[in-house]
Design a protein around this motif. Structure first.
Motif, PDB file in Angstrom:
ATOM      1  N   PHE A  89       0.831  -1.199   0.000  1.00  0.00           N
ATOM      2  CA  PHE A  89       0.000   0.000   0.000  1.00  0.00           C
ATOM      3  C   PHE A  89       0.869   1.254   0.000  1.00  0.00           C
ATOM      4  O   PHE A  89       1.867   1.335   0.704  1.00  0.00           O
ATOM      5  CB  PHE A  89      -0.913   0.028   1.234  1.00  0.00           C
ATOM      6  CG  PHE A  89      -1.999  -1.001   1.197  1.00  0.00           C
ATOM      7  CD1 PHE A  89      -3.151  -0.789   0.457  1.00  0.00           C
ATOM      8  CD2 PHE A  89      -1.873  -2.185   1.907  1.00  0.00           C
ATOM      9  CE1 PHE A  89      -4.156  -1.739   0.425  1.00  0.00           C
ATOM     10  CE2 PHE A  89      -2.868  -3.145   1.884  1.00  0.00           C
ATOM     11  CZ  PHE A  89      -4.019  -2.923   1.138  1.00  0.00           C
ATOM     12  N   GLU A  90       0.438   2.200  -0.792  1.00  0.00           N
ATOM     13  CA  GLU A  90       1.066   3.527  -0.775  1.00  0.00           C
ATOM     14  C   GLU A  90       0.824   4.197   0.565  1.00  0.00           C
ATOM     15  O   GLU A  90       1.693   4.877   1.108  1.00  0.00           O
ATOM     16  CB  GLU A  90       0.462   4.344  -1.926  1.00  0.00           C
ATOM     17  CG  GLU A  90       0.931   5.763  -2.023  1.00  0.00           C
ATOM     18  CD  GLU A  90       0.189   6.483  -3.137  1.00  0.00           C
ATOM     19  OE1 GLU A  90      -0.430   7.529  -2.846  1.00  0.00           O
ATOM     20  OE2 GLU A  90       0.222   5.999  -4.280  1.00  0.00           O
ATOM     21  N   SER A  91      -0.384   4.001   1.111  1.00  0.00           N
ATOM     22  CA  SER A  91      -0.711   4.481   2.459  1.00  0.00           C
ATOM     23  C   SER A  91      -1.841   3.628   3.007  1.00  0.00           C
ATOM     24  O   SER A  91      -2.684   3.125   2.259  1.00  0.00           O
ATOM     25  CB  SER A  91      -1.119   5.963   2.434  1.00  0.00           C
ATOM     26  OG  SER A  91      -2.320   6.139   1.699  1.00  0.00           O
ATOM     27  N   MET A  92      -1.847   3.451   4.335  1.00  0.00           N
ATOM     28  CA  MET A  92      -2.912   2.746   5.040  1.00  0.00           C
ATOM     29  C   MET A  92      -3.397   3.642   6.170  1.00  0.00           C
ATOM     30  O   MET A  92      -2.631   4.435   6.712  1.00  0.00           O
ATOM     31  CB  MET A  92      -2.417   1.422   5.643  1.00  0.00           C
ATOM     32  CG  MET A  92      -2.062   0.357   4.635  1.00  0.00           C
ATOM     33  SD  MET A  92      -1.498  -1.143   5.495  1.00  0.00           S
ATOM     34  CE  MET A  92      -3.059  -1.739   6.167  1.00  0.00           C
ATOM     35  N   THR A  93      -4.674   3.488   6.536  1.00  0.00           N
ATOM     36  CA  THR A  93      -5.201   4.306   7.618  1.00  0.00           C
ATOM     37  C   THR A  93      -6.322   3.579   8.338  1.00  0.00           C
ATOM     38  O   THR A  93      -7.204   3.005   7.689  1.00  0.00           O
ATOM     39  CB  THR A  93      -5.688   5.672   7.085  1.00  0.00           C
ATOM     40  OG1 THR A  93      -6.059   6.499   8.175  1.00  0.00           O
ATOM     41  CG2 THR A  93      -6.849   5.530   6.140  1.00  0.00           C
ATOM     42  N   PRO A  94      -6.304   3.554   9.683  1.00  0.00           N
ATOM     43  CA  PRO A  94      -7.416   2.967  10.442  1.00  0.00           C
ATOM     44  C   PRO A  94      -8.477   4.030  10.729  1.00  0.00           C
ATOM     45  O   PRO A  94      -8.174   5.232  10.776  1.00  0.00           O
ATOM     46  CB  PRO A  94      -6.740   2.512  11.736  1.00  0.00           C
ATOM     47  CG  PRO A  94      -5.654   3.513  11.936  1.00  0.00           C
ATOM     48  CD  PRO A  94      -5.203   3.961  10.558  1.00  0.00           C
ATOM     49  N   PHE A  95      -9.705   3.605  10.920  1.00  0.00           N
ATOM     50  CA  PHE A  95     -10.749   4.558  11.296  1.00  0.00           C
ATOM     51  C   PHE A  95     -11.859   3.818  12.032  1.00  0.00           C
ATOM     52  O   PHE A  95     -12.059   2.615  11.861  1.00  0.00           O
ATOM     53  CB  PHE A  95     -11.307   5.301  10.076  1.00  0.00           C
ATOM     54  CG  PHE A  95     -11.933   4.418   9.023  1.00  0.00           C
ATOM     55  CD1 PHE A  95     -13.298   4.200   8.985  1.00  0.00           C
ATOM     56  CD2 PHE A  95     -11.140   3.808   8.052  1.00  0.00           C
ATOM     57  CE1 PHE A  95     -13.872   3.391   8.011  1.00  0.00           C
ATOM     58  CE2 PHE A  95     -11.703   2.999   7.066  1.00  0.00           C
ATOM     59  CZ  PHE A  95     -13.073   2.785   7.049  1.00  0.00           C
ATOM     60  N   PHE A  96     -12.547   4.545  12.885  1.00  0.00           N
ATOM     61  CA  PHE A  96     -13.671   4.018  13.654  1.00  0.00           C
ATOM     62  C   PHE A  96     -14.890   4.836  13.252  1.00  0.00           C
ATOM     63  O   PHE A  96     -14.971   6.028  13.522  1.00  0.00           O
ATOM     64  CB  PHE A  96     -13.404   4.144  15.153  1.00  0.00           C
ATOM     65  CG  PHE A  96     -14.422   3.466  16.022  1.00  0.00           C
ATOM     66  CD1 PHE A  96     -14.197   2.185  16.495  1.00  0.00           C
ATOM     67  CD2 PHE A  96     -15.608   4.094  16.372  1.00  0.00           C
ATOM     68  CE1 PHE A  96     -15.132   1.548  17.303  1.00  0.00           C
ATOM     69  CE2 PHE A  96     -16.548   3.472  17.164  1.00  0.00           C
ATOM     70  CZ  PHE A  96     -16.306   2.187  17.633  1.00  0.00           C
ATOM     71  N   THR A  97     -15.858   4.198  12.581  1.00  0.00           N
ATOM     72  CA  THR A  97     -16.959   4.940  11.976  1.00  0.00           C
ATOM     73  C   THR A  97     -18.241   4.840  12.786  1.00  0.00           C
ATOM     74  O   THR A  97     -18.388   4.010  13.669  1.00  0.00           O
ATOM     75  CB  THR A  97     -17.212   4.445  10.540  1.00  0.00           C
ATOM     76  OG1 THR A  97     -18.242   5.234   9.933  1.00  0.00           O
ATOM     77  CG2 THR A  97     -17.662   2.988  10.537  1.00  0.00           C
ATOM     78  N   ARG A  98     -19.187   5.723  12.440  1.00  0.00           N
ATOM     79  CA  ARG A  98     -20.520   5.779  13.060  1.00  0.00           C
ATOM     80  C   ARG A  98     -20.434   5.906  14.574  1.00  0.00           C
ATOM     81  O   ARG A  98     -21.186   5.299  15.324  1.00  0.00           O
ATOM     82  CB  ARG A  98     -21.351   4.560  12.666  1.00  0.00           C
ATOM     83  CG  ARG A  98     -21.606   4.477  11.165  1.00  0.00           C
ATOM     84  CD  ARG A  98     -22.684   3.492  10.813  1.00  0.00           C
ATOM     85  NE  ARG A  98     -22.882   3.411   9.374  1.00  0.00           N
ATOM     86  CZ  ARG A  98     -23.875   2.749   8.770  1.00  0.00           C
ATOM     87  NH1 ARG A  98     -24.749   2.111   9.500  1.00  0.00           N
ATOM     88  NH2 ARG A  98     -23.976   2.726   7.466  1.00  0.00           N
ATOM     89  N   ALA A  99     -19.508   6.710  15.009  1.00  0.00           N
ATOM     90  CA  ALA A  99     -19.345   6.950  16.440  1.00  0.00           C
ATOM     91  C   ALA A  99     -20.157   8.182  16.846  1.00  0.00           C
ATOM     92  O   ALA A  99     -20.483   9.038  16.023  1.00  0.00           O
ATOM     93  CB  ALA A  99     -17.870   7.172  16.767  1.00  0.00           C
ATOM     94  N   THR A 100     -20.468   8.237  18.125  1.00  0.00           N
ATOM     95  CA  THR A 100     -21.123   9.421  18.670  1.00  0.00           C
ATOM     96  C   THR A 100     -20.050  10.412  19.116  1.00  0.00           C
ATOM     97  O   THR A 100     -19.120  10.049  19.830  1.00  0.00           O
ATOM     98  CB  THR A 100     -22.019   9.049  19.859  1.00  0.00           C
ATOM     99  OG1 THR A 100     -23.198   8.426  19.366  1.00  0.00           O
ATOM    100  CG2 THR A 100     -22.422  10.283  20.656  1.00  0.00           C
TER     101      THR A 100
END
Length: 825
Positions: A89-100
């Protein structure tokens, strides 16, 4: 030559405006339905994300090779190992979605739907804020001050589009913070986000250990040049095996990774299956419409036999006649496509407006519009419809025998053959209509079963609201207990409220699920442990719901970890306990979310309450153990709040006319305890349940619309064919009546003709439906795909429609005067 054919075709159609309008409108209905559905399919599956080079964007999950089809999100330590060791991967990123995300702006607390993101989130998507620098790597470091990026919508609605919003002081999840950017208009990635917060404020990677599995994250990446999804999957799986070797106690089973298109992640198998089912349905509608137009053209060709014969006698070749007839059919199809596109534009706007009201909105990038792909599809469907509806009439008309026609009278030698072809087409219409109506009926019955679900308590005369607490302000279980205790005490002392309680149940959908173990029971090695539902509630929860205690007593107040471990079970769980032992329920013990080494304690049953549909509406208990109605209720210990910070308030009014005022009362009471805590999802349980079912309701309504169009077209088609048959047999009917045939005998003869077509069409449709509706089973609730009531109901309904469509021509035939009929010939 082509232009001359088109000009002549237009003249012919204009000379017969009634015929032309009916044919155009009929095809318009068919093309409109199929275009609308393809627009949805295009938006969901084909259009892709509105970012540069979206084909390079991937979604990554870890895969448990010991459990088939079980993928999971990624712990932060696994992600850090991937980021450090991967090259795909050129870049990777984690994310946590649909959070309050709670944010207080100028003293006004607002709840947003947001994501916790890594510093290279914008870089991976190749999207930049329209205002401000956005989030940087420094913002995701330990101890960094809180900074957030807001969406364009909140910027306009909550900050009045203020261009100086960058640097504005706000309170975010209890922490002082500043606004660092505004994203472009329309950007709500990944679903319907309104705000983006540095991930370090959820999990600090610098302090994370391999034991940290409380929070797991979705991961996306942009492929490096020359790399494929398979390359990335292989490389990350190698890293996962290395992690499993180094940390076997924490990563058991997770020794592989799955890499797929980011779009594919948002369109699971159920969505794809439903899209295909609905596309099949609309093509059936289009087929019925084309069949109707073909019958109209066949009937009209009998009136043009002399014209065609004369053209042939003057030297026109069969090829030129076929081309001319197909040109006229194509002109009808083009005009029908214009009508269809206008209908589909209206339908798409209505569907989008409906979908935007759903609590679980579709991803922002799934827009339904007339782009180039949809227009190309319309052209394809237009040509296909023109050929399908015009091919048979064109070939039949071109077979006209010049000598026979010129010797015969106006009826033409091919009338009988054309009538047979028309009847065959109508039989096909009835079969397709039966299939579509059965599918529609099954979905409607399923939806009706959900609507009629008994939750076990009054879902209308209650008010609920959701509250979320964050560790910055409420770092311990005791502090959270104290907050909720003060809120509930305040609500119960309010003169407008009869009773109030709290529960961890979300929007009154299904409760949390867990495996459990009953004391004294033995379980086969390798077999799954039993599965049940559980809910954490305050002691007056059942009093608030006005639900009686059937046996035993309620558990104690339970605000301390030292209080007894007591639970209340529902009737379904009580039945399981009775079957597993000597028939006793009180005093039996079980444990849940347990480990075999006995780390978790036993819980003692002290009471039994009625079943309150803990599995939620639409979860058919026959589909598997995960939708079981068996469950139990546990008290709110302080240790429980260490993991769950989001709760639902529920209150009942002292009088019915005070219900709608309770939302304001709930909000005031929460903000009395903490002015920075907003309330959201404020509504009655019934309204929340209805919102949860909006997607299923939309599907049922669309199928109802498809079925209604199919009924209309099939009824009109049958009527037209029977009328055509009566006109062709006018002389025969006149002779019969001159020889003494009674009117009722003539009516019976015509009805028998219609009944034969109906019966054959229904038999074919029955076979098609039995073979095809099985693919709907996964979308049905407490209805079998071969439900006899639905099949019989559709059969009787179609029989009634066919009877009415046949009766009118039959009555007209019975009024034919013998002398007029003979003079007509």
């Amino acid at each position: 030559m082509v232009l001359r054919n088109f000009i002549y075709g237009i003249r012919i159609l204009l000379k017969n405006p009634g015929f032309s309008l009916i044919a155009i409108f009929t095809l318009g209905l068919g093309i409109g339905t199929v275009t609308s559905q393809f627009s949805i399919l295009n938006g969901v599956l084909f259009k892709g994300l509105p970012f540069p080079d979206t084909e390079e964007l991937a979604h990554v999950e870890r895969r448990n090779v010991e459990e088939e089809f079980f993928n999971a999100e990624v712990p932060i330590m696994d992600y850090l190992a991937w980021e450090d060791q991967q090259t795909a991967f050129e870049s990777m990123t984690p994310f946590f979605t649909r959070a309050t995300v709670n944010m207080t702006v100028d003293g006004d607390p607002i709840r947003y739907s947001g994501s916790f993101i890594w510093h290279n989130f914008e870089e991976t998507l190749k999207v930049k804020p329209v205002l401000g620098p956005g989030l940087t790597e420094a913002d995701n470091q330990s101890g960094a001050p809180m900074k957030v990026v807001i969406g364009y919508g909140p910027w306009q609605s909550d900050f009045n589009g203020n261009p100086n919003v960058i640097g504005k002081q706000v309170i975010v999840n209890g922490q002082p913070g500043t606004i660092a950017g505004v994203m472009p208009q329309g950007f709500e990635f990944p679903v319907a986000e309104e705000i983006w917060v540095p991930l370090v404020h959820m999990v600090d990677p610098a302090e994370a250990t391999w034991d940290d599995d409380e929070y797991t994250f979705e991961v996306m990446g942009r492929l490096a040049e020359g790399k494929t999804f398979d390359d990335a999957s292989l490389e990350l799986s190698t890293i996962m095996k290395r992690i499993a070797t180094e940390h076997p106690e924490h990563r058991e089973g997770y020794v592989a990774a799955d890499v797929k298109s980011l779009v594919e992640e948002f369109t699971d198998d159920d969505v794809f299956a439903m899209m295909m089912v609905m596309m099949t349905a609309v093509f059936i509608v289009l087929g019925i419409a084309c069949t109707n137009v073909a019958n109209l053209l066949l009937a009209r060709s009998t009136l043009r036999v002399k014209e065609i014969a004369i053209r042939s006698a003057l030297g026109a070749s069969r090829k030129s006649i076929i081309i001319q007839m197909l040109t006229e059919s194509l002109l009808i199809s083009i005009a029908g496509s214009i009508v269809g596109v206008l209908l589909s534009l209206w339908a798409i706007d209505a569907i989008m407006a409906y979908m935007n009201q759903m609590p679980n909105r579709i991803p922002f990038w799934m827009t339904f519009e007339m782009d180039g792909r949809v227009l190309a599809f319309v052209i394809f469907v237009t040509v296909l419809s023109g050929l399908f509806s015009g091919l048979i009439p064109a070939f039949r008309a071109s077979k006209t025998d010049v000598n026979d026609v010129l010797k015969e009278s106006t009826r033409g030698a091919s009338s009988i053959t054309i009538g047979k072809i028309a009847r065959v087409l109508v039989i096909g219409q009835i079969a397709l209509c039966f299939l579509l109506l059965v599918s529609s009926g099954l979905l409607i019955r399923s939806m009706n079963n959900v609507w009629k679900e008994d939750f076990g308590f009054d879902t209308i005369n209650k008010m609920t609201a959701r509250v979320g607490l964050f560790e910055s302000e409420y770092p311990t279980g005791e502090s959270r207990v104290e907050f909720y205790r003060q809120v509930v005490q305040g609500l119960n002392s309010n003169p407008m409220i009869k009773n109030a309680a709290i529960t961890n149940r979300f929007r009154f959908e299904g409760s949390y699920g867990t495996t459990y173990l009953i004391e004294g029971e033995t379980y086969e090695e390798g077999e799954p442990y039993p599965f049940g539902r559980w809910e954490a509630v305050s002691p007056n929860y059942f009093e608030t719901l006005e639900v009686p205690l059937l046996e035993g007593r309620m558990f104690t107040s339970n605000i301390s970890a030292e209080d007894p471990r007591e639970i209340v079970v529902n009737q379904s769980m009580a039945a399981i306990l009775r079957e597993s032992g000597s028939g006793e329920v009180m005093g039996r013990r079980l444990r849940y979310d347990f480990e075999i080494d006995g780390e978790f304690e036993w819980w003692t049953v002290v009471g039994v309450v009625p079943d309150l549909l803990m599995q939620g509406p639409g979860n058919d208990e026959e589909t598997g153990r995960f939708s079981t109605p068996a469950g139990f209720y546990r008290p709110l210990y302080s240790e429980f709040f260490d993991n769950i910070r989001f709760m639902t308030l529920i209150a009942s009014p002292r009088s019915d006319n005070q219900l709608m005022q309770l939302g304001k009362v709930l909000r005031q009471e929460v903000q009395r305890v903490d002015p920075n805590i907003p309330l959201y999802f404020v509504d009655t349980p019934q309204n929340l349940i209805n919102q949860n079912q909006m997607q299923n309701r939309l599907v049922a309504v669309l199928f109802m619309a498809f079925g209604a169009i199919a009924i209309l077209l099939s009824g009109v088609g049958l009527y037209g064919v029977i009328s055509f048959g009566v006109n062709q047999r006018r002389n025969e009917i006149g002779v019969r009546m001159a020889l003494g045939a009674r009117s009722d005998a003539i009516i019976r003869m015509i009805l028998v003709q219609g009944a034969f077509q109906l019966g054959l069409g229904l038999l074919i449709g029955l076979a098609l439906a039995l073979a095809s509706t099985r693919m709907l089973q996964q979308f049905l609730y407490q209805v079998d795909a071969a439900d006899p009531i639905t099949f019989l109901g559709v059969l009787l309904f179609l029989a009634l429609i066919a009877f009415l469509a046949t009766l009118i021509p039959a009555l007209r035939a019975a009024k034919i005067q013998p002398m007029q009929a003979l003079r007509y010939e």
